[in-house]
Write a protein that holds these residues in place. Structure first.
Motif, PDB file in Angstrom:
ATOM      1  N   UNK A  51      -2.430 -15.877  -5.552  1.00  0.00           N
ATOM      2  CA  UNK A  51      -1.028 -15.991  -5.967  1.00  0.00           C
ATOM      3  C   UNK A  51      -0.854 -15.532  -7.410  1.00  0.00           C
ATOM      4  N   UNK A  52      -1.800 -15.899  -8.264  1.00  0.00           N
ATOM      5  CA  UNK A  52      -1.743 -15.498  -9.668  1.00  0.00           C
ATOM      6  C   UNK A  52      -1.895 -13.991  -9.795  1.00  0.00           C
ATOM      7  N   UNK A  98       0.826  -1.197   0.000  1.00  0.00           N
ATOM      8  CA  UNK A  98       0.000   0.000   0.000  1.00  0.00           C
ATOM      9  C   UNK A  98       0.865   1.253   0.000  1.00  0.00           C
ATOM     10  N   UNK A  99       2.009   1.146   0.649  1.00  0.00           N
ATOM     11  CA  UNK A  99       2.952   2.269   0.703  1.00  0.00           C
ATOM     12  C   UNK A  99       3.822   2.316  -0.550  1.00  0.00           C
ATOM     13  N   UNK A 100       4.203   1.128  -1.058  1.00  0.00           N
ATOM     14  CA  UNK A 100       5.097   1.046  -2.216  1.00  0.00           C
ATOM     15  C   UNK A 100       4.536   0.057  -3.233  1.00  0.00           C
ATOM     16  N   UNK A 101       3.521   0.451  -4.009  1.00  0.00           N
ATOM     17  CA  UNK A 101       2.831  -0.489  -4.901  1.00  0.00           C
ATOM     18  C   UNK A 101       3.651  -0.933  -6.108  1.00  0.00           C
ATOM     19  N   UNK A 102       4.796  -0.327  -6.350  1.00  0.00           N
ATOM     20  CA  UNK A 102       5.618  -0.718  -7.501  1.00  0.00           C
ATOM     21  C   UNK A 102       6.814  -1.584  -7.089  1.00  0.00           C
ATOM     22  N   UNK A 103       6.731  -2.190  -5.934  1.00  0.00           N
ATOM     23  CA  UNK A 103       7.813  -3.046  -5.441  1.00  0.00           C
ATOM     24  C   UNK A 103       7.596  -4.471  -5.966  1.00  0.00           C
ATOM     25  N   UNK A 104       8.274  -4.804  -7.038  1.00  0.00           N
ATOM     26  CA  UNK A 104       8.087  -6.123  -7.661  1.00  0.00           C
ATOM     27  C   UNK A 104       8.509  -7.251  -6.733  1.00  0.00           C
ATOM     28  N   UNK A 105       9.557  -7.040  -5.957  1.00  0.00           N
ATOM     29  CA  UNK A 105      10.038  -8.062  -5.025  1.00  0.00           C
ATOM     30  C   UNK A 105       8.974  -8.385  -3.984  1.00  0.00           C
ATOM     31  N   UNK A 106       8.285  -7.357  -3.483  1.00  0.00           N
ATOM     32  CA  UNK A 106       7.245  -7.567  -2.478  1.00  0.00           C
ATOM     33  C   UNK A 106       6.052  -8.309  -3.077  1.00  0.00           C
ATOM     34  N   UNK A 107       5.659  -7.947  -4.296  1.00  0.00           N
ATOM     35  CA  UNK A 107       4.563  -8.659  -4.957  1.00  0.00           C
ATOM     36  C   UNK A 107       4.912 -10.136  -5.166  1.00  0.00           C
ATOM     37  N   UNK A 108       6.144 -10.394  -5.557  1.00  0.00           N
ATOM     38  CA  UNK A 108       6.579 -11.771  -5.778  1.00  0.00           C
ATOM     39  C   UNK A 108       6.553 -12.580  -4.480  1.00  0.00           C
ATOM     40  N   UNK A 140       4.207 -15.862  -3.448  1.00  0.00           N
ATOM     41  CA  UNK A 140       4.752 -17.110  -2.908  1.00  0.00           C
ATOM     42  C   UNK A 140       4.064 -17.494  -1.599  1.00  0.00           C
ATOM     43  N   UNK A 141       3.740 -16.508  -0.775  1.00  0.00           N
ATOM     44  CA  UNK A 141       3.033 -16.787   0.481  1.00  0.00           C
ATOM     45  C   UNK A 141       1.633 -17.322   0.187  1.00  0.00           C
ATOM     46  N   UNK A 142       0.939 -16.697  -0.743  1.00  0.00           N
ATOM     47  CA  UNK A 142      -0.394 -17.178  -1.113  1.00  0.00           C
ATOM     48  C   UNK A 142      -0.318 -18.603  -1.664  1.00  0.00           C
ATOM     49  N   UNK A 143       0.702 -18.879  -2.468  1.00  0.00           N
ATOM     50  CA  UNK A 143       0.856 -20.223  -3.022  1.00  0.00           C
ATOM     51  C   UNK A 143       1.067 -21.248  -1.916  1.00  0.00           C
ATOM     52  N   UNK A 144       1.867 -20.900  -0.913  1.00  0.00           N
ATOM     53  CA  UNK A 144       2.126 -21.826   0.191  1.00  0.00           C
ATOM     54  C   UNK A 144       0.854 -22.164   0.965  1.00  0.00           C
ATOM     55  N   UNK A 145      -0.147 -21.295   0.863  1.00  0.00           N
ATOM     56  CA  UNK A 145      -1.427 -21.528   1.534  1.00  0.00           C
ATOM     57  C   UNK A 145      -2.479 -22.123   0.602  1.00  0.00           C
ATOM     58  N   UNK A 146      -2.090 -22.419  -0.636  1.00  0.00           N
ATOM     59  CA  UNK A 146      -3.021 -23.000  -1.593  1.00  0.00           C
ATOM     60  C   UNK A 146      -4.009 -22.005  -2.165  1.00  0.00           C
TER      61      UNK A 146
END
Length: 329
Positions: free
Chosen positions: A179-180, A154-164, A168-174
């Motif tokens: 995640x997509x 929310x503070x840095x919406x263009x942070x590609x590393x944070x989005x990635x 990965x966290x969403x994927x780990x939770x199914x």
């Protein structure tokens, strides 16, 4: 040949990280113990090179991975002497060293408290915010890590590393749709990154083959997976993961996976017909065979592939041969 100290050390295999950490004594001996931050120092000494500080950062990461805490501390001390204790990157590196040396959960909790104290004083300290998120996740507090990531974005919406990382966290939770979505945000920021196209294709394929997926969703996910893998190899002709994913999707469709497909009414998510799927499968098979053959032979221009990925590609090709032999019998 050992990898360069000027390139990120976070994704290196263990052997490469060890090779880098073994360079620490030589680098520390050949570099000045202190470098003045005063502009006047340039008049009386050799000019400061930024590559030196990059080497120190990468050495810290490699030395912590290989257990050389002493060398990591020496590199950190030189960074502190040059940039001061208040530098955000230095604070994050110091925290990383403390995390690596923590013996139990209570020690990690102390490090977490330090991060939260720093953020209470300056909530825009991005390196510390990211270290806090990484620590929360490593401690098993995945929900807290996801919430912290959402706040960071929310503070840095263009942070590609944070989005990635969020993907990965969403994927780990199914949570495949989430995640997509997060990985699509990465792609918006780096539209020509072939590895991100392939990663998105992997997420689409996992979502398509997840238990309980509906026919319409299956069609959409598989169609998108083919597009993403095809785009990744279009951007990088010898990209192993792209060809591997493309073959895996085509193989699934040709082996009967298309039976799950609902009536195709939306051209945007239409799966290629059998003939085109077979042609894509043949293309991916030929390219994977070429990569495996040249990489195994260590031919010039074909080195640098991950050994585990080469083994996986070889196994996928072997499964095809075994299946063909079984049909002939």
């Amino acid at each position: 040949m050992a990898p360069s100290l000027l390139y990120p050390a976070t994704q290196l295999p263990p052997a490469s990280a060890l090779a880098l950490s073994q360079q620490a004594p030589a680098v520390l001996r050949s570099s000045p113990a202190t470098v003045s931050s005063s502009p006047l120092s340039a008049l009386f000494s050799a000019p400061e090179k930024p590559e030196l500080w990059i080497k120190y950062e990468n050495l810290i990461l490699s030395c912590l991975r290989t257990g050389d805490d002493q060398a990591a501390h020496q590199c950190l001390e030189r960074l502190v002497a040059r940039f001061g204790n208040g530098n955000e990157r230095v604070q994050a590196l110091r925290g990383l060293v403390k995390e690596a040396e923590a013996q139990d959960d209570s020690a990690l909790e102390e490090v977490l408290k330090e991060y939260e104290q720093i953020l209470a004083e300056n909530d825009t300290n991005i390196p510390i915010a990211k270290r806090r998120i990484a620590l929360l996740r490593s401690m098993g507090r995945v929900s807290d890590a996801a919430s912290a990531l959402v706040q960071l974005l929310e503070f840095s919406p263009t942070d590609a590393e944070a989005w990635s990382e969020l993907s990965d966290i969403y994927l780990s939770q199914g949570l495949y749709p989430q995640a997509i979505y997060a990985m699509e945000e990465v792609l918006l920021l780096a539209p020509n990154a072939w590895n991100i196209h392939a990663r998105l294709g992997e997420l689409q394929f996992m979502a398509a083959t997840a238990p309980g997926v509906a026919g319409g969703s299956y069609q959409k996910y598989m169609a998108e997976a083919i597009k993403r893998f095809a785009r990744s190899v279009e951007l990088c002709d010898d990209y192993l993961r792209g060809y591997y994913g493309l073959k895996l999707v085509c193989k699934t469709l040709l082996s009967g996976g298309s039976n799950k497909t609902a009536k195709q009414t939306d051209d945007e998510f239409a799966i290629p017909d059998t003939r085109n799927t077979e042609r894509l499968n043949e293309l991916a098979t030929a390219k994977l065979s070429e990569i495996v053959r040249h990489s195994t032979a260590r031919d010039q221009g074909w080195r640098g592939y991950d050994e585990a990925e080469i083994a996986a590609a070889r196994q996928l090709l072997s499964d095809d041969v075994a299946a063909s032999s079984a049909i002939e019998r």
